[in-house]
Design a protein around this motif. Structure first.
Motif, mmCIF file in Angstrom:
data_model
loop_
_atom_site.group_PDB
_atom_site.id
_atom_site.type_symbol
_atom_site.label_atom_id
_atom_site.label_comp_id
_atom_site.label_asym_id
_atom_site.label_seq_id
_atom_site.Cartn_x
_atom_site.Cartn_y
_atom_site.Cartn_z
ATOM 1 N N LYS A 1 -4.550 15.182 6.666
ATOM 2 C CA LYS A 1 -4.818 14.889 5.267
ATOM 3 C C LYS A 1 -5.541 13.551 5.196
ATOM 4 O O LYS A 1 -5.333 12.680 6.026
ATOM 5 N N LYS A 2 -6.387 13.396 4.183
ATOM 6 C CA LYS A 2 -7.193 12.178 4.087
ATOM 7 C C LYS A 2 -6.672 11.282 2.975
ATOM 8 O O LYS A 2 -6.416 11.738 1.864
ATOM 9 N N SER A 3 -6.528 10.015 3.296
ATOM 10 C CA SER A 3 -6.223 9.002 2.295
ATOM 11 C C SER A 3 -7.442 8.095 2.162
ATOM 12 O O SER A 3 -8.444 8.272 2.858
ATOM 13 N N ALA A 4 -7.343 7.094 1.303
ATOM 14 C CA ALA A 4 -8.438 6.140 1.145
ATOM 15 C C ALA A 4 -8.677 5.345 2.419
ATOM 16 O O ALA A 4 -9.751 4.754 2.594
ATOM 17 N N LEU B 1 0.835 -1.190 0.000
ATOM 18 C CA LEU B 1 0.000 0.000 0.000
ATOM 19 C C LEU B 1 0.876 1.248 0.000
ATOM 20 O O LEU B 1 2.004 1.228 0.502
ATOM 21 N N PRO B 2 0.383 2.371 -0.535
ATOM 22 C CA PRO B 2 1.084 3.641 -0.319
ATOM 23 C C PRO B 2 1.212 3.896 1.187
ATOM 24 O O PRO B 2 0.256 3.660 1.939
ATOM 25 N N PRO B 3 2.370 4.366 1.647
ATOM 26 C CA PRO B 3 2.571 4.519 3.098
ATOM 27 C C PRO B 3 1.545 5.414 3.783
ATOM 28 O O PRO B 3 1.228 5.190 4.959
ATOM 29 N N GLU B 4 1.015 6.415 3.073
ATOM 30 C CA GLU B 4 0.043 7.299 3.715
ATOM 31 C C GLU B 4 -1.240 6.559 4.103
ATOM 32 O O GLU B 4 -2.042 7.066 4.906
ATOM 33 N N MET B 5 -1.446 5.356 3.556
ATOM 34 C CA MET B 5 -2.648 4.593 3.878
ATOM 35 C C MET B 5 -2.498 3.767 5.153
ATOM 36 O O MET B 5 -3.501 3.270 5.673
ATOM 37 N N PHE B 6 -1.262 3.622 5.643
ATOM 38 C CA PHE B 6 -1.110 2.833 6.878
ATOM 39 C C PHE B 6 -0.246 3.500 7.931
ATOM 40 O O PHE B 6 -0.129 2.985 9.053
ATOM 41 N N ILE B 7 0.351 4.659 7.632
ATOM 42 C CA ILE B 7 1.302 5.255 8.579
ATOM 43 C C ILE B 7 0.629 5.652 9.888
ATOM 44 O O ILE B 7 1.208 5.503 10.978
ATOM 45 N N ASP B 8 -0.618 6.140 9.830
ATOM 46 C CA ASP B 8 -1.286 6.541 11.065
ATOM 47 C C ASP B 8 -1.535 5.328 11.968
ATOM 48 O O ASP B 8 -1.258 5.379 13.171
#
Length: 276
Positions: A154-157, A81-88
């Motif tokens: 910021k919002k990701s999927a 996955l793109p990291p922004e989708m799991f970093i949080d």
């Protein structure tokens, strides 16, 4: 879903597949190993065997021991996955404050010419080891304290995550020059971030910035390279409250016979206009 307390490994595989589908239906792309231990009444070996099967087929990846990312079919060819989708989720799993920063934040703001080679997540001490997994490289630069201002949502999927604002991103880029390739490597990025900056936000963030040198370099860049006098004056007002000294524009560069900008106390040992 309710599961019997004891499951055979074969049955466990079916239940685990079903559990992952349930998570995806809820918009979740991650899970912790501890969730499985509490959800299924089977031994460690059975869970480990089922996870290894999922990793072999590419539907699950391990980011760090105890934390897994689900890879839905549409991302299977990428392998991650793109990291922004799991970093949080990952940082919550570690119990750490964070924000996505540097060139990664710039890219998320649309101010990068190419995808950064690393995904930068700013943290405070203690440090976190870099993570390399299936083509991603997560790094965790350390800051002395989390900023009080300049962190946006910021919002990701997969949901919301924390990212530095354009103003904080610009200051951080000039605070971590060794990580981002030096002043010449960020000048075009800063030029694009300028379009997103506000004087009010820049002033609030600069006031809470501990280090002075990045404010000097950014102020010089804003005024002398880009002609952004209003934004530059915000930083000059903050510098007037501090004792600041002459520094080179490019750390480690030549210092002999360099012109000096007395306003910003910058030794101009690199021509940034040639980088535009």
């Amino acid at each position: 879903m309710d599961y019997p307390y004891v499951l055979h490994t074969k049955t466990m595989k079916a239940y685990l597949d079903q559990y992952i589908e349930e998570l995806l239906s809820l918009g979740r792309y991650t899970f912790a190993r501890s969730e499985l231990d509490g959800r299924f009444g089977v031994g460690d070996a059975a869970i480990r065997q089922c996870l290894q099967r999922l990793m072999r087929v590419g539907s699950v990846r391990s980011i760090r021991s105890g934390f897994h990312v689900i890879i839905p079919p549409e991302y299977r060819s990428r392998g991650m996955l793109p990291p922004e989708m799991f970093i949080d989720d990952f940082m919550k799993h570690l119990g750490r404050s964070y924000y996505v920063g540097l060139l990664s934040a710039a890219a998320l703001h649309g101010a990068a010419h190419q995808q950064p080679q690393s995904f930068s997540t700013i943290i405070t001490k203690p440090s976190i080891r870099p993570v390399q997994s299936n083509g991603i490289n997560l790094i965790f630069p350390v800051k002395s304290a989390m900023p009080l201002n300049g962190i946006d949502q910021k919002k990701s999927a997969a949901g919301f995550f924390r990212v530095s604002s354009p103003e904080l991103t610009a200051i951080d880029l000039l605070s971590y020059l060794r990580l981002v390739g030096g002043v010449s490597s960020v000048v075009q990025v800063v030029e694009e971030l300028i379009e997103l900056m506000s004087e009010e936000r820049l002033g609030r963030i600069a006031e809470g910035t501990a280090k002075t040198a990045p404010l000097q370099r950014l102020g010089y860049m804003l005024e002398e390279v880009f002609g952004e006098k209003e934004l530059a004056n915000v930083l000059l007002r903050e510098l007037a409250k501090r004792d600041y000294f002459h520094i080179p524009l490019t750390p480690g560069g030549r210092l002999s016979k360099c012109p000096v900008n007395s306003k910003w106390k910058i030794k101009i040992n690199e021509n940034l206009e040639g980088e535009l």
